[in-house]
Structures are given as structure tokens and as C-alpha cells.
Enzyme design. Structure first.
Site, short mmCIF file in Angstrom:
data_model
loop_
_atom_site.label_atom_id
_atom_site.label_comp_id
_atom_site.label_asym_id
_atom_site.label_seq_id
_atom_site.Cartn_x
_atom_site.Cartn_y
_atom_site.Cartn_z
N GLU A 197 0.79 -1.28 -4.75
CA GLU A 197 -0.17 -0.46 -4.61
C GLU A 197 -1.56 -1.05 -5.69
OE1 GLU A 197 -3.03 2.03 -4.00
OE2 GLU A 197 -0.95 2.35 -2.99
N GLY A 227 1.02 -1.39 0.06
CA GLY A 227 -0.08 -0.01 0.09
C GLY A 227 0.91 1.21 0.14
N ASP A 261 -5.61 1.61 5.85
CA ASP A 261 -6.99 2.07 6.07
C ASP A 261 -7.41 1.58 7.23
OD1 ASP A 261 -9.56 2.52 5.79
OD2 ASP A 261 -9.87 2.24 3.73
N SER A 295 -2.38 -7.07 -2.56
CA SER A 295 -1.44 -7.99 -1.53
C SER A 295 -2.35 -8.80 -0.63
CB SER A 295 -0.67 -6.90 -0.72
OG SER A 295 0.06 -6.05 -1.64
#
EC number: 2.1.1.33
Length: 281
Positions: free
Chosen positions: A120, A97, A179, A157
Site C-alpha cells: 500500500e 493496493g 484506481d 508497486s
């Protein structure tokens, strides 16, 4: 009359000169993506990855008659196809990320002999990091040749991490400002869980570390609970963290880290070490 140019057209027009840095305003994308969707990402196995397109400075082409069975650097030759170009070393650091790549580009000069990869899920953000890496390589090509060791790949991922890396391949994994998924029904989408921690343990070498940082205390406590409750990890002590330049880089160089700094927020940092697997009975 033709309408205003689309974002991609503006993006392409902004890249007039080779080596010009990409402008982030042309690569903006919503902050969240559904990790349970495949997003057309279907990697087959680590052996099928052609890393030479991401790290061309480390590319080597072995003789087709010489077998090489190293899964970290080789690709099988299906249907008698010509061998895919290999690289001289394997990726050892992953930023899961990675966002716009602030940490990647800060770590690259500090670890010039280590291949660093950002993963990403967002298409435009991935493209920005890839374009920035190309621009920085061109800018440093005639002098120190920096940033040849950094790249980014679009990946989910949470679903496909073991499809990119073999067992024990990585030395460091970064999980920076993931997140938080505040709602309880969304906790299954958090990047740290019992199942995902087992995948991190699989791709990490013994002694390797998972670096985490967040500005959300609830998520920090969740991370601590799930890693401390996993048999393959132990928490790294504060004294050891003080001498780790990766920790300070993670605090200051990520996009979210800078935002938290500007807003006077608090950053929660915790690092975990991959333990040796116990011997089979």
C-alpha cells in the site's frame, strides 16, 4: 491555548491497551496518491529485505558461519555486519493496493501456511493494516495463532515491485478495485499495462494467477485487453473460477467490494494464469 490534538496524537491515545484493534477513523487518508513519485521508498533488492520484522513467527537465525544463498530468505552482510534474521519461507501472495486490508485478513485464516503481503502506498493506511495485524496476532496468540502469516508494507508497486520479489516467487497477485484513472491522460497511471504486466509475469511462478476485480466496466475491458495481449498470460475459464475460494473472498471481503454491494453495483472479475516460458532456441 493549545489547539485540538492532531490525528496522530488521537491515534496514539486510542491505542491504550496492547492488542486493541485500531480504529479506522484515525487512519483516514485521501484515496489517491501519485504513483510516479518515489514517496521516499527506495528498496534496494529482494535479498536486502528483512522479512522477519513482518513475519516474526517464521523467523530463524542461521549460524553466521553457514552461508545461505537463497535470495528469497537471505540478506547479504555488507561491511561484515551481523546476519539479518531470516524467515523459514518466502512470501507467495501479494495484494497490490491492499487498502485497509479486508482481503488480507479474510485470506489469512484460509491460507494459514502461506505468507501473504499487502502493498500500500499511503502511509496512514499502511500503518492501520500493520496495527490491525499486530492486534489480531495478540488476540489469537494463546489459541490458534492465526494471522501470523499476514503483513503489510508501504511500497510503490508500479515502480519497485521487482525490488521486493525474486523471479517466480509469487503464486497469487490480487488487483482489487484499482484506481480507474478515467481521463485518457491518466491511463499511464493504471496498475495494468503492457509494461507492468511484464513485471507481474516476472515475479509470478508458472501457473500462478493474477486476480482482478473492478466495478468500472471501462477499466475491466482495459484489463482484459492488456492481459490477453500479453504473451505470458492466459485467461482462466469461468468454470475454474467457480471452484476458487479466492474469487469469492475477493468479491465479498474487500472494502470497495462491500461498498459496491451496498450500492447495488456490478463487479467485474477476471483472472489470468501465468504461462510457462517457452524454451530458449
Amino acid at each position: 491555548m493549545a489547539g485540538p490534538p492532531k490525528k496522530r496524537q488521537k491515534r496514539d491515545e486510542s491505542k491504550q491497551e496492547e492488542g486493541q484493534m485500531p480504529q479506522k477513523k484515525f487512519y483516514r487518508q485521501r484515496a489517491h496518491a501519485n504513483p510516479f513519485s518515489d514517496h521516499d521508498l527506495i528498496p534496494s533488492s529482494p535479498a536486502a529485505m528483512d522479512w522477519s520484522q513482518h513475519y516474526p513467527a517464521f523467523a530463524i537465525t542461521p549460524p553466521s558461519s553457514t552461508p545461505n544463498n537463497d535470495p528469497k530468505t537471505t540478506t547479504p552482510e555488507p561491511n561484515n555486519q551481523a546476519p539479518i534474521t531470516q524467515i523459514s519461507k518466502s512470501v507467495e501472495v501479494a495484494d497490490i493496493g491492499c487498502g485497509f486490508g479486508g482481503l488480507l485478513f479474510a485470506l489469512a485464516p484460509k491460507m494459514p501456511s502461506t505468507l501473504i503481503l499487502g502493498l500500500e502506498i499511503r502511509t496512514s493506511v499502511t500503518e492501520f493494516v500493520q496495527e490491525k495485524a499486530k492486534a489480531l496476532r495478540l488476540q489469537h496468540a494463546s489459541s490458534d495463532g492465526l494471522y501470523q502469516n499476514v503483513s503489510c508494507i508501504r511500497a510503490n508497486s508500479m515502480k519497485f515491485l521487482p525490488n521486493f520479489f525474486v523471479k517466480g516467487q509469487l503464486r497469487k497477485i490480487f488487483l482489487c478495485f484499482p484506481d480507474p484513472h478515467f481521463k485518457a491522460r491518466k491511463h499511464k497511471a493504471r496498475i495494468v499495462s503492457g509494461t507492468l504486466n511484464s513485471e507481474y509475469a516476472f515475479v509470478l511462478a508458472a501457473g500462478g494467477k493474477v486476480y482482478t476485480i473492478t466495478d468500472v466496466e471501462d477499466l475491466h475491458l482495459w484489463i482484459v485487453e492488456h492481459f490477453e495481449g500479453h504473451a505470458s498470460f492466459e485467461r482462466v475459464g469461468e468454470e475454474e473460477l467457480e471452484g476458487d475460494e479466492c474469487v469469492e473472498t475477493m468479491r465479498r471481503e474487500t472494502e470497495e467490494g462491500k461498498k459496491v454491494e451496498r450500492n447495488g453495483g456490478r463487479k467485474y472479475v477476471v483472472v489470468f494464469r501465468r504461462l510457462e516460458d517457452p524454451p530458449w532456441p
